[in-house]
Structures are given as structure tokens and as C-alpha cells.
Write an enzyme that holds these catalytic residues in place. Structure first.
Site, mmCIF file in Angstrom:
data_model
loop_
_atom_site.group_PDB
_atom_site.id
_atom_site.type_symbol
_atom_site.label_atom_id
_atom_site.label_comp_id
_atom_site.label_asym_id
_atom_site.label_seq_id
_atom_site.Cartn_x
_atom_site.Cartn_y
_atom_site.Cartn_z
ATOM 1 C CD GLU A 84 -8.843 7.479 -7.383
ATOM 2 O OE1 GLU A 84 -9.204 7.774 -8.227
ATOM 3 O OE2 GLU A 84 -7.679 7.644 -7.487
ATOM 4 C CB CYS A 138 -6.921 -0.535 -1.932
ATOM 5 S SG CYS A 138 -5.195 0.418 -2.305
ATOM 6 C CB CYS A 196 1.772 10.256 -2.936
ATOM 7 S SG CYS A 196 3.916 8.567 -1.700
ATOM 8 C CB CYS A 211 7.667 5.512 -6.140
ATOM 9 S SG CYS A 211 8.033 5.842 -4.739
ATOM 10 C CB CYS A 249 4.220 6.013 -8.215
ATOM 11 S SG CYS A 249 2.408 5.758 -7.260
ATOM 12 C CB CYS A 252 -0.860 -1.165 -7.723
ATOM 13 S SG CYS A 252 -1.178 -2.486 -6.935
HETATM 14 N N1 SAH Z 1 3.581 4.381 0.084
HETATM 15 C C1 SAH Z 1 2.976 3.172 -0.341
HETATM 16 C C2 SAH Z 1 1.753 2.480 0.042
HETATM 17 C C3 SAH Z 1 1.095 2.685 -1.665
HETATM 18 S S1 SAH Z 1 1.008 1.131 -1.672
HETATM 19 C C4 SAH Z 1 4.476 2.201 -0.525
HETATM 20 O O1 SAH Z 1 4.396 2.732 -1.291
HETATM 21 O O2 SAH Z 1 4.194 0.979 0.180
HETATM 22 C C5 SAH Z 1 0.846 0.595 -3.597
HETATM 23 C C6 SAH Z 1 1.704 0.179 -4.157
HETATM 24 O O3 SAH Z 1 1.610 -0.144 -5.440
HETATM 25 C C7 SAH Z 1 3.088 0.172 -4.118
HETATM 26 O O4 SAH Z 1 3.737 -0.979 -4.041
HETATM 27 C C8 SAH Z 1 3.513 0.467 -5.266
HETATM 28 O O5 SAH Z 1 5.498 0.117 -5.391
HETATM 29 C C9 SAH Z 1 2.729 -0.346 -6.091
HETATM 30 N N2 SAH Z 1 2.639 0.241 -7.471
HETATM 31 C C10 SAH Z 1 3.191 2.123 -8.104
HETATM 32 N N3 SAH Z 1 2.771 2.095 -9.443
HETATM 33 C C11 SAH Z 1 2.389 1.036 -9.776
HETATM 34 C C12 SAH Z 1 2.074 0.295 -10.834
HETATM 35 N N4 SAH Z 1 1.788 1.593 -11.965
HETATM 36 N N5 SAH Z 1 2.048 -1.054 -10.966
HETATM 37 C C13 SAH Z 1 1.882 -1.408 -10.367
HETATM 38 N N6 SAH Z 1 2.600 -1.635 -9.017
HETATM 39 C C14 SAH Z 1 2.736 -0.006 -9.211
#
Ligand code: SAH
Length: 364
Positions: free
Chosen positions: A99, A119, A126, A130, A133, A348
Site C-alpha cells: 500500500e 507514504c 514486516c 512491534c 502495529c 499509521c
Molecule cells: N518501520 C518503520 C516505518 C514505519 S513508520 C518505523 O517503525 O519507523 C510507521 C509509524 O507508525 C511508526 O512510527 C510506528 O511506530 C507508527 N505506528 C504503528 N502503529 C500505529 C498505530 N496503531 N497508531 C499510531 N501509530 C502507529
């Protein structure tokens, strides 16, 4: 020469940087000048076939048709949110889907233009897992080729009205960009090159969970902006939600940031996903300040985007404001990320959720 290949085992011309393309052209008895013209056709005009390149000799086109391919991503769906955010779902020949999210913003940038941020995804799924996420739930399904990464801005820009262009690119889509380092760097170079997508290095940001050796390598190699997902105010808390930080600890990460040779005026952005009752207290805010106060840092608070697959809650708006206010009152640059595209699962942490089995027919 180690040439990148497509699924059809042809040369994947979009996975090459200009110097490699030039070397390839020389190796098939063609000139560097022709390589540059082909490069411009591909990245500036969005050519999809060699035959449409009128200013390239027929014999050269015939040669290219035989051994090379101009790949592009197939659109599965294109959804538009009530707030104007657009989500593109692309099919990739490895068998899955990825996406990209386009976020128009009428807060003008320094040139007085509306911002149009894309984005971009770097992996299919991935590996970082985490806990908060959704992309992590997929696991790592596959690495994207350099062509598949840079095709996202190229193809999205072709859907925009005349005169409108993508102004900013953030590597914050599916995947951990620094875990696909080689392909990422090739793609970034094609985004930056003034004969290709011509995005300014000031407008290109790579976000990472904090893979320290790759951060050092990238910052020595390219002048792009760095964003680091901090998401916690101490090591113990961070390990709880970001397992990879067992290997790349917080002290070492901060030390690495201190030692980066940042160009004058550049700051490192620290993303901080705020989760109610977990990392949103004023004690957390104090610790974040103590961690970052000696760095050229800015903090981007991301109120958690809730979803049915997690029990994690978003803190109240007041809580977020208090956290921000504390950091700002201590002289730290701190912003709150606006939630965009939540109705189409484009916010995000929601990417990957909308990727349904490919037999499902979607509206184009
Ligand atoms: N792997 C990289 C790129 C992904 S960026 C990284 O972690 O930086 C995606 C961003 O969204 C990251 O900062 C992550 O911490 C955040 N994120 C993931 N799940 C989320 C959620 N449910 N709500 C808000 N932010 C989230």
C-alpha cells in the site's frame, strides 16, 4: 555486472541507478547519452514501453525489448477518504499486495505550495513485530525491489491533476525500510535524482525502528531526513513493545544519533506513538526530554490509532496536549501528527489490514 532481474528474468531497468544504467548501455554497445535519455523517459515522462521513446533509435529499442523490461505496479484498488487522503493498493508479482498513502495537506510549505505527501512501503509485511502495529501481524512476506519502491511515487504522481505534484515522500508505509537497505538506497537515489523524480533531500524522510548500523550507513551515504520510532521513554518500556530493541538498545541508539554527522540545520525526528496508560504520563514526558535534550531532535507525537485487533487505547486529547506542552515549554520542537485516512484504514499502523486475499474483487 550484477544486473537486477524481473519476474520474466529480463533486466529490471527501474531497479538501476543512472551510473549502472550507463554501464549496462556501454556493455551492449550503446552510448551513455542514450542511457540518460531512456532514464528520463522512464522517470520523468513515466514511459511504460521502449517503443514510445521516439528519440531513441529503433535498433536500440529492439535490443532493449529483447533483454530489458519497464515494470510497473498493478493497481488493485484506490480508495479516497472523507478527509481527502488516498490509499493505493498494489499487486506485486511475488504474490501479495502493498500500500501507499497520499496525504494532501493545505498547510503550505516554505514555497507557499500545498503539501502533498506520499507514504511509501518498503517491504511486503514486516519482520519487526512491534506489538502495537498491524503490519507486524503479517510477518515479513517479501522484500520489495528497488523498482517497486520507486514506482509508488511515480505511479501515484501520474494520477494527479495537471500541475499538482508530490512534494514530500516519507518511507513510513509497510515495512522497515532499513531492513531492505540495498533496494531502498537504489530507490531513494532515483527519487532524488534531478533527471528522475527530482524530490529534494529536504522532502524525503526515512523512518526506522532504530537499526543502528544501517542508520550510520544511510546517513553517511545520502542526505535524507531521518525519523526514528522512539515510542517509549526508557529501555525496559521500549523492549516491551518493540522486540528488535533488545538487540539495538536505547543508550546505543541515542549515542549513535549524537555521533551522526548531520548537515547544518537538520534535525532527527523522533516518532512517539502515544498509548493510554502505557507511555503517556508526565513522567514519560520528562524522560523523553532527558533522553533527547542534547540532540538536534524534534518530537512527533502520534496518538494511537485504535483498531479491533488490539486493546490499546488512544490517550485523551488533553493528555496528548499536556505531554506536548511540557516538551515545548522546555524548548523542544514537538508536534502532534494529525490522524488522516482512518475511515479507509490508511492511518499509521493500519497498513496491511486492508490487504485481503487477492481473489476478493475490489472496486477500481
Ligand atoms: N518501520 C518503520 C516505518 C514505519 S513508520 C518505523 O517503525 O519507523 C510507521 C509509524 O507508525 C511508526 O512510527 C510506528 O511506530 C507508527 N505506528 C504503528 N502503529 C500505529 C498505530 N496503531 N497508531 C499510531 N501509530 C502507529
Amino acid at each position: 555486472m550484477n544486473l537486477p532481474r524481473t519476474e520474466k528474468n529480463l533486466i529490471d531497468i527501474k531497479s538501476m541507478n543512472l551510473p549502472d544504467l550507463e554501464a549496462f548501455f556501454l556493455s551492449i554497445g550503446e552510448s551513455k547519452g542514450r542511457a540518460l535519455r531512456v532514464y528520463k523517459h522512464i522517470w520523468q515522462r513515466g514511459a511504460t514501453t521502449f517503443d514510445e521513446m521516439n528519440d531513441i533509435a529503433k535498433s536500440t529499442r529492439a535490443k532493449l525489448n529483447e533483454c530489458a523490461e519497464i515494470t510497473f505496479l498493478e493497481t488493485i484498488s484506490h480508495k479516497i477518504s472523507d478527509d481527502g487522503t488516498q490509499k493505493f493498493l498494489w499487486r506485486i508479482p511475488q504474490g501479495g499486495a502493498i500500500e501507499s498513502v497520499l496525504i494532501p495537506d493545505t498547510n503550505r510549505d516554505n514555497n507557499g505550495r500545498d503539501r502533498m505527501t506520499l507514504c511509501v512501503s518498503s517491504q511486503w509485511g514486516c519482520a519487526m513485530k512491534c506489538s502495537f502495529c498491524l503490519t507486524g501481524d503479517l510477518g515479513l512476506k517479501g522484500q520489495l525491489k528497488a523498482s517497486q519502491i520507486a514506482n509508488q511515487p511515480l505511479q501515484v504522481s501520474k494520477t494527479l491533476p495537471e500541475g499538482v505534484r508530490i512534494t514530500n515522500i516519507v518511507m513510513m508505509g509497510m515495512g522497515e525500510p532499513l531492513h531492505n537497505y540495498k533496494n531502498l538506497v537504489i530507490a531513494l537515489r532515483n527519487m532524488l535524482h534531478n533527471q528522475a523524480l527530482d524530490i529534494s533531500h529536504r522532502k524525503l524522510t526515512v523512518s526506522t525502528v532504530g537499526l543502528i548500523p544501517a542508520i550510520k550507513k544511510l546517513s553517511a551515504e545520502l542526505p535524507v531526513n531521518l525519523a526514528i520510532s522512539l515510542n517509549a521513554s526508557n529501555q525496559e518500556q521500549r523492549v516491551e513493545v518493540m522486540p528488535i530493541t533488545k538487540r539495538y538498545g536505547l543508550d546505543e541508539l541515542i549515542q549513535c544519533c549524537k555521533e551522526l554527522n548531520l548537515p547544518h540545520g537538520k534535525r532527527i525526528a523522533f516518532e512517539y506513538v502515544m498509548m493510554a496508560g502505557f507511555n503517556d504520563s508526565m513522567e514519560d514526558a520528562h524522560r523523553v526530554y532527558d533522553l533527547l535534550c542534547d540532540l538536534p531532535a524534534k518530537v512527533n507525537l502520534i496518538p494511537y490509532n485504535e483498531n479491533p485487533d488490539r486493546t490499546i487505547k488512544r490517550p485523551s486529547a488533553d493528555q496528548v496536549k499536556a505531554f506536548q506542552h511540557y516538551l515545548v515549554s522546555r524548548g523542544m520542537n514537538c508536534t502532534v501528527r494529525k490522524t488522516r485516512g482512518i475511515d479507509i484504514s490508511a492511518a499509521c499502523g493500519q497498513l496491511g489490514k486492508g490487504v485481503r486475499p487477492l481473489s476478493v474483487k475490489e472496486n477500481l
